[in-house]
Design a protein around this motif. Structure first.
Motif, PDB file in Angstrom:
ATOM      1  N   ARG A  64       0.804  -1.233   0.000  1.00  0.00           N
ATOM      2  CA  ARG A  64       0.000   0.000   0.000  1.00  0.00           C
ATOM      3  C   ARG A  64       0.833   1.278   0.000  1.00  0.00           C
ATOM      4  NH1 ARG A  64      -5.654  -0.678   1.760  1.00  0.00           N
ATOM      5  NH2 ARG A  64      -6.031  -2.877   2.224  1.00  0.00           N
ATOM      6  N   VAL A  65       2.138   1.157  -0.036  1.00  0.00           N
ATOM      7  CA  VAL A  65       3.000   2.339   0.023  1.00  0.00           C
ATOM      8  C   VAL A  65       3.385   2.753  -1.387  1.00  0.00           C
ATOM      9  CG1 VAL A  65       5.246   3.222   0.738  1.00  0.00           C
ATOM     10  CG2 VAL A  65       3.930   1.760   2.278  1.00  0.00           C
ATOM     11  N   GLN A 103       7.218  -9.657   0.721  1.00  0.00           N
ATOM     12  CA  GLN A 103       5.860  -9.281   1.119  1.00  0.00           C
ATOM     13  C   GLN A 103       5.300  -8.209   0.189  1.00  0.00           C
ATOM     14  OE1 GLN A 103       4.972  -8.572   5.291  1.00  0.00           O
ATOM     15  NE2 GLN A 103       6.771  -9.726   5.927  1.00  0.00           N
ATOM     16  N   THR A 104       6.155  -7.282  -0.212  1.00  0.00           N
ATOM     17  CA  THR A 104       5.721  -6.213  -1.110  1.00  0.00           C
ATOM     18  C   THR A 104       5.385  -6.769  -2.484  1.00  0.00           C
ATOM     19  OG1 THR A 104       7.195  -4.718   0.091  1.00  0.00           O
ATOM     20  CG2 THR A 104       6.304  -3.944  -1.998  1.00  0.00           C
ATOM     21  N   ILE A 105       6.220  -7.661  -2.992  1.00  0.00           N
ATOM     22  CA  ILE A 105       5.959  -8.288  -4.291  1.00  0.00           C
ATOM     23  C   ILE A 105       4.638  -9.042  -4.255  1.00  0.00           C
ATOM     24  CG2 ILE A 105       6.711 -10.160  -5.819  1.00  0.00           C
ATOM     25  CD1 ILE A 105       9.595  -9.271  -5.197  1.00  0.00           C
ATOM     26  N   ASN A 106       4.406  -9.793  -3.192  1.00  0.00           N
ATOM     27  CA  ASN A 106       3.152 -10.554  -3.089  1.00  0.00           C
ATOM     28  C   ASN A 106       1.950  -9.628  -3.083  1.00  0.00           C
ATOM     29  OD1 ASN A 106       4.482 -13.007  -3.039  1.00  0.00           O
ATOM     30  ND2 ASN A 106       4.581 -13.112  -0.811  1.00  0.00           N
ATOM     31  N   TRP A 107       2.077  -8.460  -2.451  1.00  0.00           N
ATOM     32  CA  TRP A 107       0.967  -7.511  -2.450  1.00  0.00           C
ATOM     33  C   TRP A 107       0.707  -6.971  -3.849  1.00  0.00           C
ATOM     34  CZ3 TRP A 107       0.455  -2.237  -3.537  1.00  0.00           C
ATOM     35  CH2 TRP A 107      -0.780  -1.690  -3.181  1.00  0.00           C
ATOM     36  N   TYR A 108       1.781  -6.623  -4.570  1.00  0.00           N
ATOM     37  CA  TYR A 108       1.605  -6.130  -5.937  1.00  0.00           C
ATOM     38  C   TYR A 108       1.001  -7.205  -6.833  1.00  0.00           C
ATOM     39  CZ  TYR A 108       3.835  -1.560  -5.493  1.00  0.00           C
ATOM     40  OH  TYR A 108       4.111  -0.256  -5.161  1.00  0.00           O
ATOM     41  N   ARG A 109       1.385  -8.446  -6.615  1.00  0.00           N
ATOM     42  CA  ARG A 109       0.786  -9.544  -7.392  1.00  0.00           C
ATOM     43  C   ARG A 109      -0.715  -9.631  -7.128  1.00  0.00           C
ATOM     44  NH1 ARG A 109       5.662 -13.543  -6.279  1.00  0.00           N
ATOM     45  NH2 ARG A 109       6.697 -13.521  -8.320  1.00  0.00           N
TER      46      ARG A 109
END
Length: 344
Positions: free
Chosen positions: A164-165, A303-309
């Motif tokens: 979300r950032v 964790q950031t990559i998984n969120w973007y996915r």
């Protein structure tokens, strides 16, 4: 601080606000989220209220019964000067009316071109309009504290990354890696910096709220060890199984774009931070509250990559929860001036 005390998060659907909500829920706290829509997509049930953070009357209403209030509001870049002072005044009024602690999520722009690791006792020497505004907001809050108007504490973080950032370490790196495109780095790839994972920022801010001794002071939230931009980008590409491809874009290029592009002109003010070592010193925090368990870069990046996915797989386009660097994404898509390509 007990579990039945109410924590009110202003700006609950943004990057920092949503991370604070997650941290508070994990600690078993009673949480009230506040945003402009009255809706937030959390995987747990909390109270969500709709309110205008610039309206003191509404802030007093949503802060009723609060023990702690978190100011995590981050207006769009072009509206900072118009909205930020009003938000600070209104959140001070809301927290004061409830006799609650007010925790402000701050950045480091007020320090300007620091030629050393940034510590809390550095003087404010901003080199940009937004740095001046940030310095003023902090002074406004601490002045209210010193007058006995509100119990305030400031937690500062370096450049953020995570779910979300949106920041210089956001879409222009992670979405580019996932799509197999060339990432865009703003500044010097080989200088050290201390990126701050959003969940670590949230944990640090909640910790400040839990300690009365933190009140009335500025604190730097701990980060992982320094890393270069090149190393950070390579970790992202390694996690998605692609060969690193990155273009380094200097402040001159961004400023040139700003001659005819207002958003680039707004964002160009912060690029200087990535053309010098960008190191946050958090020794004061760790001496007071103990050694912080920060998230390793590889774990935070995953964790950031998984969120973007997850966002790319959603049927609805994801909402940018901070307009801090929407101009970055636009520049990435429209490289109008020559840039320096770096692939190794």
């Amino acid at each position: 601080m007990t579990s039945n005390e109410l924590h009110v998060v202003i700006g609950a659907s943004g990057g920092t606000g949503s991370a604070i909500v997650r941290e508070l829920v994990a600690r078993g706290k009673q949480v009230r989220g506040v945003n402009r829509s009255g809706y937030a997509d959390f995987p747990f049930d909390i109270e969500i209220l709709k309110a205008d953070a610039t309206d003191s009357v509404q802030m007093r209403e949503v802060c009723q019964g609060a023990t702690v209030v978190y100011n995590c509001v981050n207006p769009p870049f072009p509206q900072w000067r118009e909205l930020f002072p009003a938000v600070m005044e209104a959140t001070i009024a809301g927290a004061a009316s409830a006799n609650a602690k007010l925790v402000f999520a701050d950045d480091t722009w007020m320090y300007g071109k620091a030629n050393q690791s940034m510590t809390e006792d550095l003087p404010s020497r901003p080199v940009s309009n937004k740095g001046v505004l940030r310095a003023w907001l902090a002074e406004m809050l601490l002045a209210a504290h010193n007058k006995g108007q509100v119990q305030a504490v400031i937690g500062r973080g370096g450049e953020l990354y995570g779910p979300r950032v949106e920041s210089v370490l956001g879409q222009n790196l992670f979405e580019a890696a996932l799509s197999g495109k060339r990432a865009t780095w703003f500044g010097n790839l080989d200088l050290p910096l201390t990126p701050l994972f959003i969940d670590d920022f949230a944990k640090g801010l909640v910790t400040l709220a839990e300690h009365d001794g933190a009140i009335g002071q500025v604190w730097h939230i701990p980060t992982a060890e320094p890393i270069t931009g090149r190393e950070f980008v390579h970790l992202i590409f390694e996690e998605v199984g692609r060969v690193p491809k990155v273009t380094a874009c200097s402040s001159k290029v961004v400023k040139a774009l700003g001659l005819f592009w207002s958003l680039a002109r707004e964002g160009a003010e912060i690029i200087y931070q990535f053309e010098q070592p960008f190191i946050i010193d958090s020794n004061k925090y760790q001496a007071a509250f103990g050694e912080a368990a920060t998230t390793p870069y590889r774990e935070g990046i995953l964790q950031t990559i998984n969120w973007y996915r997850t966002q790319s797989q959603s049927s609805e386009p994801h909402q940018s929860h901070s307009n801090k660097t929407n101009w970055v994404n636009a520049i990435t898509l429209r490289p109008l001036l020559p840039q320096r390509e770096v692939s190794k």
